[in-house]
Design a protein around this motif. Structure first.
Motif, PDB file in Angstrom:
ATOM      1  N   ALA A 230      48.651  36.754  28.452  1.00 36.57           N
ATOM      2  CA  ALA A 230      50.012  36.938  28.953  1.00 36.57           C
ATOM      3  C   ALA A 230      49.950  37.734  30.237  1.00 36.57           C
ATOM      4  N   TYR A 231      50.722  37.297  31.223  1.00 41.55           N
ATOM      5  CA  TYR A 231      50.838  38.022  32.483  1.00 41.55           C
ATOM      6  C   TYR A 231      52.241  38.609  32.537  1.00 41.55           C
ATOM      7  N   ALA A 252      53.583  26.344  39.068  1.00 39.88           N
ATOM      8  CA  ALA A 252      52.547  25.372  39.448  1.00 39.88           C
ATOM      9  C   ALA A 252      51.232  26.105  39.594  1.00 39.88           C
ATOM     10  N   ILE A 253      50.121  25.395  39.435  1.00 39.60           N
ATOM     11  CA  ILE A 253      48.796  25.999  39.552  1.00 39.60           C
ATOM     12  C   ILE A 253      47.951  25.151  40.491  1.00 39.60           C
ATOM     13  N   ASP A 254      47.145  25.814  41.336  1.00 39.95           N
ATOM     14  CA  ASP A 254      46.338  25.080  42.309  1.00 39.95           C
ATOM     15  C   ASP A 254      44.872  25.028  41.890  1.00 39.95           C
ATOM     16  N   ASP A 273      46.457  35.348  40.515  1.00 44.29           N
ATOM     17  CA  ASP A 273      45.099  34.831  40.330  1.00 44.29           C
ATOM     18  C   ASP A 273      44.802  34.875  38.837  1.00 44.29           C
ATOM     19  N   THR A 274      44.804  33.713  38.182  1.00 43.40           N
ATOM     20  CA  THR A 274      44.620  33.697  36.728  1.00 43.40           C
ATOM     21  C   THR A 274      43.185  34.025  36.319  1.00 43.40           C
ATOM     22  N   LYS A 278      45.356  39.336  38.454  1.00 45.21           N
ATOM     23  CA  LYS A 278      45.963  40.208  39.451  1.00 45.21           C
ATOM     24  C   LYS A 278      46.939  39.453  40.354  1.00 45.21           C
ATOM     25  N   LEU A 279      47.860  40.243  40.915  1.00 49.18           N
ATOM     26  CA  LEU A 279      48.818  39.705  41.871  1.00 49.18           C
ATOM     27  C   LEU A 279      48.116  39.411  43.186  1.00 49.18           C
TER      28      LEU A 279
END
Length: 324
Positions: A230-231, A252-254, A273-274, A278-279
């Motif tokens: 969880a973020y 969305a994820i790149d 950044d998964t 971190k942000l």
């Protein structure tokens, strides 16, 4: 088979990363991208617009020119309407299509929010059919986001049910083999935006009611889901009250595994950044709200309801600042 202990370890690591970042990041220090990288892409939207891109970079947008429509926007060929959602027998008002995705056969999947329908458009026949509108006899309520997973299975979110206690939002998977929807996760607090990782093993869910992004590991054998991370957006943004975050829109994820989260009521997009939890940065849309998101190459497309337009944000400067 997913290893439960390993997933729990990932979860603890992600939570720890979020906590650590929340302690050192302050509101005045939050990296915010400049507006110079943002340009107008298309106008003529009606209502809240969801988007996706096909393999040629064309944008498919819901509620284009009028509610209940799907349009195709191409830099080379201009814009055109593809289809309108068919009216239901008991429907008194025009549909608002708030979710859209494209499967491997180039069939367009959209969600009719008011009528709780999953619709599918067949480009060859130009027919629009209802894929699902209920589960075990109960009609879906306000559906929101949709994505396609491995094997063509369809994932979609239902922010809340019309009856029941709090935190009754759910996630579903439409199984293309059995041709029916199955309940994947329940007890969520207003699940809105969803997206799958490129390998289909992780499902990211924006829970507006909790101001967080929940991550589920998808079992590749039986299709079940288990929460693994969880973020917490209030920690990442150093906000004391999660209510200040407001509603969350699409996500969305790149290819770098950076997650883009639209802060619907703040007119901002958070980039996470998964890999590290971190942000990365906060992208300001310089508007009161932002709803739909789509990625194409190194650009982020954002639908801005108040401007009835789609803007394109050049991600290359952001990537240059943060990519290893």
């Amino acid at each position: 088979m997913i290893c439960t202990n390993a997933l729990r370890a990932i979860y603890l690591l992600a939570v720890a990363s979020c906590l650590a970042w929340g302690e050192v990041s302050h509101a005045d220090d939050t990296p915010t991208s400049a507006a110079s990288s943002c340009e107008l892409f298309a106008t003529g939207l009606a209502g809240h617009t969801a988007m996706c891109c096909d393999g040629q970079g064309n944008v498919l947008a819901t509620n284009y020119r009028h509610l209940g429509s799907v349009g195709k926007i191409s830099e080379a060929d201009g814009a055109s309407l593809l289809f309108d959602a068919p009216a239901a027998a008991d429907q008194d008002e025009t549909s608002s299509l708030v979710g859209i995705s494209l499967d491997d056969d180039q069939r367009i999947l959209v969600l009719d929010s008011q009528m709780g329908r999953v619709l599918r458009y067949m480009p060859e026949s130009k027919l629009v059919t209802t894929l699902a509108d209920r589960i075990q006899g109960r009609r879906f309520d306000s559906l929101f986001a949709i994505d396609i997973g491995p094997g063509g299975n369809i994932y979609f979110s239902e922010p809340e049910r019309a009856s029941g206690a709090d935190a009754t939002g759910s996630l579903y998977r439409f199984d293309v083999v059995t041709n029916r929807p199955v309940l994947l996760v329940e007890g969520l607090d207003q699940p809105t935006g969803i997206c799958l990782s490129s390998n289909g093993k992780s499902l990211y869910v924006a829970e507006s009611g909790r101001g967080q992004i929940s991550v589920y590991g998808i079992n590749q054998q039986d299709g079940s889901a288990e929460k693994v991370a969880a973020y917490f957006l209030n920690l990442l943004l150093d906000i004391d009250d999660t209510k200040e975050i407001g509603r969350l829109g699409h996500i969305a994820i790149d290819r770098r595994n950076w997650l883009y989260v639209s802060l619907w009521d703040r007119g901002e997009v958070v980039v996470i950044d998964t890999t590290t939890g971190k942000l990365v940065e906060v992208i300001s849309c310089h508007s009161d709200s932002v709803f739909g998101l789509a990625l194409w190459q190194d650009a982020l497309l954002m639908s801005i309801p108040e401007k009835e337009a789609i803007y394109r944000y050049d991600l290359r400067p952001l990537i240059g600042r943060h990519a290893p």
